[in-house]
Motif scaffolding. Structure first.
Motif, PDB file in Angstrom:
ATOM      1  N   ALA A  67      15.990  -0.678  -5.275  1.00  0.00           N
ATOM      2  CA  ALA A  67      15.343  -0.081  -4.107  1.00  0.00           C
ATOM      3  C   ALA A  67      15.209  -1.101  -2.999  1.00  0.00           C
ATOM      4  O   ALA A  67      14.913  -2.282  -3.235  1.00  0.00           O
ATOM      5  N   ARG A  68      15.395  -0.669  -1.732  1.00  0.00           N
ATOM      6  CA  ARG A  68      15.344  -1.565  -0.584  1.00  0.00           C
ATOM      7  C   ARG A  68      13.945  -2.128  -0.384  1.00  0.00           C
ATOM      8  O   ARG A  68      13.778  -3.297  -0.051  1.00  0.00           O
ATOM      9  N   TRP A  69      12.948  -1.281  -0.608  1.00  0.00           N
ATOM     10  CA  TRP A  69      11.551  -1.697  -0.399  1.00  0.00           C
ATOM     11  C   TRP A  69      10.828  -1.994  -1.728  1.00  0.00           C
ATOM     12  O   TRP A  69       9.600  -2.059  -1.776  1.00  0.00           O
ATOM     13  N   GLY A  70      11.555  -2.205  -2.765  1.00  0.00           N
ATOM     14  CA  GLY A  70      10.946  -2.441  -4.077  1.00  0.00           C
ATOM     15  C   GLY A  70      10.135  -3.741  -4.122  1.00  0.00           C
ATOM     16  O   GLY A  70       8.985  -3.766  -4.589  1.00  0.00           O
ATOM     17  N   TYR A  71      10.732  -4.799  -3.625  1.00  0.00           N
ATOM     18  CA  TYR A  71      10.027  -6.099  -3.669  1.00  0.00           C
ATOM     19  C   TYR A  71       8.763  -6.095  -2.817  1.00  0.00           C
ATOM     20  O   TYR A  71       7.674  -6.469  -3.297  1.00  0.00           O
ATOM     21  N   PRO A  72       8.838  -5.637  -1.526  1.00  0.00           N
ATOM     22  CA  PRO A  72       7.592  -5.577  -0.749  1.00  0.00           C
ATOM     23  C   PRO A  72       6.555  -4.632  -1.359  1.00  0.00           C
ATOM     24  O   PRO A  72       5.349  -4.888  -1.294  1.00  0.00           O
ATOM     25  N   ALA A  73       7.037  -3.538  -1.971  1.00  0.00           N
ATOM     26  CA  ALA A  73       6.097  -2.588  -2.565  1.00  0.00           C
ATOM     27  C   ALA A  73       5.350  -3.225  -3.739  1.00  0.00           C
ATOM     28  O   ALA A  73       4.128  -3.019  -3.909  1.00  0.00           O
ATOM     29  N   ILE A  74       6.059  -4.003  -4.557  1.00  0.00           N
ATOM     30  CA  ILE A  74       5.393  -4.662  -5.691  1.00  0.00           C
ATOM     31  C   ILE A  74       4.388  -5.690  -5.187  1.00  0.00           C
ATOM     32  O   ILE A  74       3.267  -5.802  -5.699  1.00  0.00           O
ATOM     33  N   LEU A  75       4.764  -6.466  -4.161  1.00  0.00           N
ATOM     34  CA  LEU A  75       3.820  -7.445  -3.599  1.00  0.00           C
ATOM     35  C   LEU A  75       2.583  -6.751  -3.040  1.00  0.00           C
ATOM     36  O   LEU A  75       1.456  -7.233  -3.211  1.00  0.00           O
ATOM     37  N   ALA A  76       2.819  -5.620  -2.345  1.00  0.00           N
ATOM     38  CA  ALA A  76       1.678  -4.888  -1.793  1.00  0.00           C
ATOM     39  C   ALA A  76       0.795  -4.347  -2.913  1.00  0.00           C
ATOM     40  O   ALA A  76      -0.446  -4.376  -2.819  1.00  0.00           O
ATOM     41  N   SER A  77       1.413  -3.870  -3.977  1.00  0.00           N
ATOM     42  CA  SER A  77       0.626  -3.356  -5.113  1.00  0.00           C
ATOM     43  C   SER A  77      -0.199  -4.472  -5.749  1.00  0.00           C
ATOM     44  O   SER A  77      -1.373  -4.266  -6.105  1.00  0.00           O
ATOM     45  N   MET A  78       0.400  -5.642  -5.881  1.00  0.00           N
ATOM     46  CA  MET A  78      -0.325  -6.776  -6.463  1.00  0.00           C
ATOM     47  C   MET A  78      -1.491  -7.194  -5.566  1.00  0.00           C
ATOM     48  O   MET A  78      -2.581  -7.511  -6.047  1.00  0.00           O
TER      49      MET A  78
END
Length: 316
Positions: free
Chosen positions: A286-297
């Protein structure tokens, strides 16, 4: 041997003889001269003997221990902090025997010699009782200065407990050692004074002028014993507070470490999952997978922080 005749009343037929550091042979000679039992005479040579009292047919025998004014402040054994004095007395004599110099005793003897004690009542028993009472009171007073010094140290430790700022572990450990030494010294003094009191009570005659004098000595010893016992209670309290504070500091450190572990445990879990790098994990493509995980953390961290704040676990 050094023998000093402190009081000699020919009219009353009474003598006080102070004997310093006698050899076994000289002690045997004194015992033969005054008809002393050999076993009680031998007790004079035992430097570790505890306070005691014995009544014989023709005389009485007592051992007392007095505080050594030259004792080291870190001493905590009976032999280190006290000196023994043996007392033999009968209607016609008073004999004090000791192996070490006793400055307090020398001062007392000098005062008695200068005063020129007289037997006003004309009875040897009265003269004897007055001298023994003064001797025992002076021996008891040797504990005054040490107890006052121990009280000052106890107060200093108690005041230091609540000083602002954190104390280092080494300083705290050193303070605990000092308080423990203080408690040992007070325990020793309390026990010796209790034995001293028992000796005085057994020496007290049933009636007469001597009974009043010895009851005064009893009150003096009891006051010092109560003083020492009260200081011992205070020292135990200080020691318990020290241990409680040490436990509290340890709990505070554990609390901080626990808080950090709670923050990082879910983050480590998430990172562990996405660190496995399986080919068919959809988020990896996913294109936004990495930022989404950081935001979730980040959101999870804020959620944990808010929960801790509401619970009051992050207080200063």
């Amino acid at each position: 041997v050094t023998a000093r005749t402190v009081v000699e009343q020919e009219r009353a037929g009474f003598v006080w003889l102070d004997v310093f550091a006698p050899s076994p042979e000289e002690l045997s000679e004194i015992a033969a001269r005054y008809t002393l039992d050999p076993t009680s005479a031998q007790d004079c040579l035992d430097p570790e003997h505890l306070p005691k009292f014995e009544q014989f047919d023709n005389y009485a025998f007592a051992i007392i221990r007095v505080y050594d004014e030259h004792a080291d402040k870190r001493s905590s054994t009976m032999q280190e902090v006290t000196r023994k004095i043996a007392i033999f007395y009968a209607p016609t004599f008073l004999i004090t025997i000791h192996r070490a110099e006793q400055p307090w005793l020398s001062r007392l003897e000098d005062r008695i010699t200068q005063e020129g004690i007289k037997n006003g009542a004309g009875a040897r028993e009265t003269l004897q009782a007055r001298l023994i009472a003064r001797l025992l009171n002076a021996a008891t007073d040797t504990y005054a200065a040490p107890l006052e010094a121990l009280e000052a140290r106890t107060d200093a430790f108690e005041a230091a407990l609540f000083e602002p700022g954190e104390r280092s572990g080494a300083a705290l450990a050193g303070s605990l050692q000092e308080v423990h030494l203080l408690r040992r010294q007070l325990t020793l003094i309390t026990r010796l004074l209790w034995r001293f009191l028992d000796v005085v009570q057994r020496m007290t005659p049933a009636s007469g002028r001597g009974a009043a004098l010895f009851r005064d000595v009893q009150e003096n010893v009891e006051s010092y014993h109560f003083y020492a016992d009260e200081l011992l209670d205070d020292t135990n309290t200080v020691l318990n507070i020290q241990l409680s504070l040490a436990t509290h500091r340890t709990n505070e450190v554990m609390r901080v470490l626990t808080v950090f572990s709670v923050f990082f445990l879910p983050l480590t879990f998430i990172v562990g999952i996405y660190g496995m790098n399986f080919q068919f994990m959809p988020e990896l493509r996913a294109r936004w997978g990495y930022p989404a995980i950081l935001a979730s953390m980040g959101a999870l961290t804020l959620l944990i922080y808010s929960w801790f704040r509401r619970r009051g676990w992050l207080r200063e």
